[in-house]
Design a protein around this motif. Structure first.
Motif, PDB file in Angstrom:
ATOM      1  N   PHE A 279      -5.996  82.701  -1.651  1.00 32.14           N
ATOM      2  CA  PHE A 279      -6.449  84.094  -1.564  1.00 32.14           C
ATOM      3  C   PHE A 279      -6.144  84.660  -0.175  1.00 32.14           C
ATOM      4  O   PHE A 279      -5.751  83.922   0.737  1.00 32.14           O
ATOM      5  N   HIS A 280      -6.349  85.968  -0.027  1.00 26.50           N
ATOM      6  CA  HIS A 280      -6.013  86.620   1.246  1.00 26.50           C
ATOM      7  C   HIS A 280      -7.188  87.392   1.832  1.00 26.50           C
ATOM      8  O   HIS A 280      -7.050  88.524   2.244  1.00 26.50           O
ATOM      9  N   PHE A 281      -8.372  86.772   1.813  1.00 26.30           N
ATOM     10  CA  PHE A 281      -9.509  87.464   2.420  1.00 26.30           C
ATOM     11  C   PHE A 281      -9.310  87.639   3.922  1.00 26.30           C
ATOM     12  O   PHE A 281      -9.533  88.706   4.458  1.00 26.30           O
ATOM     13  N   MET A 286      -0.620  90.392   4.125  1.00 25.74           N
ATOM     14  CA  MET A 286      -0.932  90.399   2.690  1.00 25.74           C
ATOM     15  C   MET A 286      -2.281  91.063   2.388  1.00 25.74           C
ATOM     16  O   MET A 286      -2.957  90.724   1.424  1.00 25.74           O
ATOM     17  N   GLY A 287      -2.681  91.980   3.234  1.00 20.14           N
ATOM     18  CA  GLY A 287      -3.925  92.698   2.978  1.00 20.14           C
ATOM     19  C   GLY A 287      -5.172  91.971   3.448  1.00 20.14           C
ATOM     20  O   GLY A 287      -6.289  92.435   3.218  1.00 20.14           O
ATOM     21  N   GLY A 288      -5.008  90.805   4.105  1.00 21.02           N
ATOM     22  CA  GLY A 288      -6.167  90.072   4.598  1.00 21.02           C
ATOM     23  C   GLY A 288      -6.821  90.793   5.778  1.00 21.02           C
ATOM     24  O   GLY A 288      -6.196  91.609   6.436  1.00 21.02           O
ATOM     25  N   ASN A 289      -8.093  90.494   6.025  1.00 15.54           N
ATOM     26  CA  ASN A 289      -8.819  91.215   7.067  1.00 15.54           C
ATOM     27  C   ASN A 289      -9.779  90.255   7.753  1.00 15.54           C
ATOM     28  O   ASN A 289     -10.922  90.078   7.312  1.00 15.54           O
ATOM     29  N   ASN A 292     -13.379  91.187   8.866  1.00 16.10           N
ATOM     30  CA  ASN A 292     -14.454  91.123   7.884  1.00 16.10           C
ATOM     31  C   ASN A 292     -15.197  89.787   7.996  1.00 16.10           C
ATOM     32  O   ASN A 292     -16.410  89.722   7.800  1.00 16.10           O
TER      33      ASN A 292
ATOM     34  N   MET B  52     -11.391  96.151   1.442  1.00 14.18           N
ATOM     35  CA  MET B  52     -10.062  95.591   1.187  1.00 14.18           C
ATOM     36  C   MET B  52      -9.254  96.367   0.155  1.00 14.18           C
ATOM     37  O   MET B  52      -8.096  96.021  -0.117  1.00 14.18           O
ATOM     38  N   GLY B  55      -5.781  97.150   0.870  1.00 13.52           N
ATOM     39  CA  GLY B  55      -4.906  96.020   1.201  1.00 13.52           C
ATOM     40  C   GLY B  55      -4.129  95.486   0.015  1.00 13.52           C
ATOM     41  O   GLY B  55      -4.255  94.318  -0.341  1.00 13.52           O
ATOM     42  N   ALA B  57      -0.895  95.222  -0.277  1.00 12.38           N
ATOM     43  CA  ALA B  57       0.319  94.504   0.149  1.00 12.38           C
ATOM     44  C   ALA B  57       1.503  94.803  -0.762  1.00 12.38           C
ATOM     45  O   ALA B  57       2.269  93.907  -1.126  1.00 12.38           O
ATOM     46  N   SER B 140      -7.713  89.655  -3.961  1.00 17.40           N
ATOM     47  CA  SER B 140      -8.662  88.601  -3.571  1.00 17.40           C
ATOM     48  C   SER B 140     -10.090  89.117  -3.689  1.00 17.40           C
ATOM     49  O   SER B 140     -10.969  88.440  -4.225  1.00 17.40           O
TER      50      SER B 140
END
Lengths: 696, 207
Positions: A279-281, A286-289, A292, B52, B55, B57, B140
């Motif tokens: 996952f990309h939390f 890739m939209g990860g943060n 957070n 998110m 996000g 992507a 995610s």
């Protein structure tokens, strides 16, 4: 069917020979690896020695029946504290190792490798928070709080045992990481993206994730259990504003646990999803943060600080009042201050990352909120001082810790106020100044309180007092050691030394580092002296017995029964007339009146469900760490099956007949009539049998 | 102590079974506290989803992935199951016969399973578009939140099965009644969380 060697290793997931610390040391006998193997052998030899000892003493049955499966809140509390002292020993040795490394590694690599050093500060922090501080306070609340509110147990005794064993399972994973594999190098806060798969493909962060997750689940359930107990199980007449202050702090801590542990569980679960399912939390891109994560972690992490400190404030309130022979000064203000701290603790989490890039207004808000906490805390310090004022103060061991706390904690609070100013924080962020600050809060604020509480309530748990002399020697070590170990870190931090540094390059830092090293050794001596004190006290226990149960002329209900207390705590649930109800009864000469009648008492039967759930949790965690999927799945099914099977159990209580209660209580009352009361000057002498003389 | 005294939030047993009512207060209050702690978990996952959402992507977006018709059917199934659980609770409280209680529990179970079926179908069709949790931060956060609710519904369904067995095994003894009260709270709680998921998660698909 033929099983190939390859299949066999699939069965063991990622484990291979190189996973074992001993094998690594055999192949590469450097000092660094030998230290790791030495630590691993301490775990293995310790475990084997313990098993052999219990077998030799033929105590397995006793241990299982009387302790491991017990649902008695007092025994569960004691087991928590035993766990905490075992883990404290490990984490304190690690601390000394880190101090030694830094004192030696000025322009040389020192004794451990950078990775090993990172493992040390990660395990030291994780253990001290989750497996020393939390079990200490949970154990103390478990033991004391139900007795203070006049209850026979907590609201959910089985859940209590489940919490204990989940915490134990997490501690087990921490210990396993010494022997098999390596622990995380990401610090106790485990910040991604460093702890993500990209930068940390090993098992270390997984050990951290599952050890912390197990213990945080246990703590959530503990908080729930304590809060419901305080709300629902108080004896008749025990209004909220009559609660002993320790119960108030226990209540606030429990509420914080209920609401602050879930963010940690969410954060570790998300990190696990990142690491296990891609996952990309919190990944880069890739939209990860990852910010957070910082928010989630400190949404837990800051209230956690008050989860740790509030129960110690409760202990100080009890101790200062008892050893000054005075009613607690400013009870209402202490209650309000405790509540205020609990509420404010949720409004300051951002001060852990002032430097993360939010705008000045946001930093300003959280800075001001942080400074606000200083107000209720200051109120408390004044209340304790006023409680001592014109009191009959005795400098017993718990009182010494309380006084050392008041002075030292205020210093730490001052450095906290400095750190609360965002511009100042920018200068010392991530330096040893911060390390000095939070040790300055947690050692006096938390650990002194827990040791004071341990000394204060020990006679209630085991029926004899701890040795005063050894206790005072340990006290001196804990105080002197603290100042020597951490005051230099303030100076080093202001000079710009980053925390978690493996090697330093300016020889001018060395004197400070050596002083800190000496301080660390003195702290370790303090711990050793606590063990000596325990040994001496057990050896001389016949001289120190306090069977009547009130060695300190106590004020709360926990002193109103025998020492050790019977399993049902009170022969008859007491009626509460006032605050400090036991002191009130002693003043009115009705503390030891026999009740009009005795009744049958129902108590929870032992259950092995807690043990099974904890062991399954630990095994599942181990399976997940090593990608042994069958070992991850089967125990989870075991937990579900145990919960369902338990829900079919109906015979979960046993009855103690009124006649037995009457006989035991009568025996105790007879003992009281034969015991000579002592005044406060004989408190620490063998003449003290636990009956306090009336003060005219 | 009056039988009409409200001992905890939600359905009280005072006027039909005073003995169980006396015991229920502590256990039900404890369960409420657990639900509040669980609510924090969901609240944080909602917040994370909100953070998110942008996000993606370059991958699938809410508009491309959410099947509103399916989500609406799931909503109806779950809301109806809350109603049928309510009928089961009434049958339990007023002891209207075991058959009626088991009937409504069974209907609730079927509705819950139907919900799970639709949800798994939703996930499968998202997977067939390549919309996995590992595709983007947004996905995610979706797969951190919605399946966790589904997992709760699954365990709720398992719990219903256990309670149906216990009702036929023990009848309505105090522990069965108290556990049915707890299960009811759990089931309604999942309903409320779903309302949040439908509004905060799925309605984004219309934007």
């Amino acid at each position: 069917m033929i099983v190939h060697a390859h299949d066999f290793f699939t069965l063991l997931g990622k484990i291979d020979l190189h996973s074992f610390a001993f094998v690594r040391a055999w192949r590469d006998p450097s000092l660094n690896q030998v230290i790791a193997a030495g630590a691993a052998s301490m775990v293995v030899i310790g475990a084997i020695a313990l098993v052999l000892l219990i077998t030799w003493l033929k105590k397995w049955r006793y241990l299982w029946d009387e302790w491991l499966t017990s649902l008695d809140h007092k025994k569960i509390g004691i087991m928590y504290i035993v766990l905490a002292f075992v883990m404290l020993s490990r984490a304190l040795i690690e601390a000394v190792l880190m101090r030694t490394q830094q004192a030696m590694a000025v322009n040389t690599p020192g004794i451990v490798s950078p990775d090993h050093f990172a493992e040390l500060f990660s395990t030291h922090g994780s253990i001290m928070i989750f497996f020393v501080a939390m079990p200490l306070l949970t154990g103390l609340i478990n033991f004391v709080m139900p007795q203070q509110i006049g209850a026979r147990d907590v609201s959910f005794p089985l859940l209590n045992s489940v919490s204990l064993w989940l915490t134990g399972a997490g501690a087990g994973l921490m210990m396993a990481s010494l022997v098999i594999g390596k622990f995380s190098t990401g610090g106790w806060s485990g910040y991604p993206p460093f702890t993500e798969l990209t930068y940390n493909a090993g098992v270390g962060p997984d050990y951290w994730i599952w050890a912390v997750t197990l213990s945080s689940l246990g703590s959530t359930l503990t908080g729930l259990n304590f809060a419901v107990t305080i709300y629902k199980k108080r004896a008749p007449g025990m209004h909220l504003m009559r609660l002993p202050l320790f119960c108030w702090t226990a209540l606030c801590t429990s509420i914080l646990m209920i609401f602050a542990m879930p963010p940690l569980t969410v954060a570790t679960a998300m990190l696990a999803l990142d690491r296990y399912l891609g996952f990309h939390f919190f990944t880069n891109g890739m939209g990860g943060n990852m910010m957070n994560y910082a928010n989630l972690f400190w949404l837990f992490g800051h209230p956690e600080v008050y989860i740790l400190i509030l129960p110690a404030f409760g202990v100080y309130s009890e101790v200062v009042s008892a050893f000054s022979s005075k009613r607690l000064y400013g009870y209402t203000s202490l209650v309000l201050a405790t509540m205020a701290i609990a509420v404010l603790s949720f409004t300051v989490w951002l001060h852990h990352f002032f430097t993360m890039g939010q705008n000045a207004d946001i930093n300003g808000f959280f800075g001001i909120a942080t400074m606000t906490i200083g107000i209720p805390t200051g109120v408390k310090i004044y209340d304790w001082i006023w409680t001592m004022f014109r009191g009959e103060v005795r400098f017993t061991v718990p009182m010494l810790y309380s006084i050392a706390f008041m002075m030292t904690f205020v210093l730490g609070g001052m450095s906290g106020i400095l750190l609360a100013m965002p511009p100042a924080d920018y200068l010392v962020h991530n330096t040893l100044f911060l390390v000095a600050h939070f040790h300055n809060m947690l050692i006096p604020g938390m650990l002194y309180g827990m040791i004071a509480g341990y000394t204060y309530w020990f006679p209630k748990a085991f029926g004899f007092r701890l040795h005063e002399g050894w206790g005072k020697a340990a006290f001196v070590c804990w105080v002197v050691g603290f100042y020597l170990a951490f005051m230099p870190l303030y100076a080093l931090g202001l000079a710009g030394v980053a925390r978690r540094t493996h090697e330093l390059f300016d020889p001018a830092f060395r004197p400070w580092l050596i002083v800190a090293e000496v301080g660390g050794l003195i702290l370790l001596t303090g711990l050793a002296l606590l063990f000596v004190q325990l040994y001496v006290s057990i050896r001389d226990r016949e001289n120190n017995r306090v069977p009547v149960g009130d060695p300190w002329d106590g004020r709360g209900l926990e002193w109103a029964n025998a020492a050790p207390a019977p399993e049902y705590n009170f022969a008859l649930i007491p009626q509460v007339h006032s605050r400090d109800t036991f002191a009130w009864r002693k003043e009115h000469d009705c503390a030891y009146d026999p009740p009009d009648e005795y009744r049958d008492i129902e108590m929870p039967r032992n259950s092995m469900s807690g043990v099974i759930i904890g062991v399954c949790g630990g095994l599942a965690g181990f399976g997940l760490v090593w990608h042994i999927w069958w070992l991850a799945a089967l125990p989870v099914l075991g937990v579900i099956a145990t919960v369902i099977a338990r829900s079919f159990a109906r015979d979960v209580h046993y009855t103690i007949p009124a006649a037995k209660v009457a006989a035991e209580h009568g025996e105790w009352l007879r003992l009281i009539r034969e015991t000579r009361p002592v005044d406060r000057f004989q408190e620490t002498s063998p003449a003290n049998r636990g009956l306090a003389a009336r003060v005219p | 102590m009056s039988a009409n005294e409200v001992k905890h939030a939600g359905l009280n047993l005072g006027d039909t079974d005073e003995v169980t009512h006396e015991q229920a207060g502590e256990g039900i209050f404890g369960f409420w506290v657990f639900l509040m702690s669980d609510a924090i978990v969901f609240a944080l996952l909602f917040a994370t989803y909100g953070v998110m959402l942008p996000g993606t992507a370059g991958g699938p977006t809410p508009a491309s992935e959410y099947d509103m018709k399916s989500a609406f059917i799931e909503t109806l199934l779950l809301l109806t199951s809350s109603f049928t659980f309510g009928l089961a609770s009434i049958a339990m409280k007023h002891e209207l016969g075991r058959v009626r209680l088991q009937f409504w529990l069974g209907i609730t179970l079927l509705l819950g399973l139907a919900f799970l079926g639709f949800e798994l179908h939703d996930f499968a069709s998202m997977f067939s578009d390549g919309a996995y949790g590992s595709r983007s931060g947004y996905l995610s956060s979706f797969f951190g939140l919605v399946p966790l609710h589904g997992l709760h519904v699954f365990f709720g369904s398992l719990w219903i099965v256990v309670m149906m067995v216990q009702v036929s095994w023990f009848g309505l003894d105090a522990r069965v009644k108290i556990n049915l009260l707890r299960l009811g709270l759990f089931w309604h709680f999942l309903d409320i969380v779903w309302v949040g998921i439908f509004s905060v998660v799925y309605l984004q698909g219309l934007i």
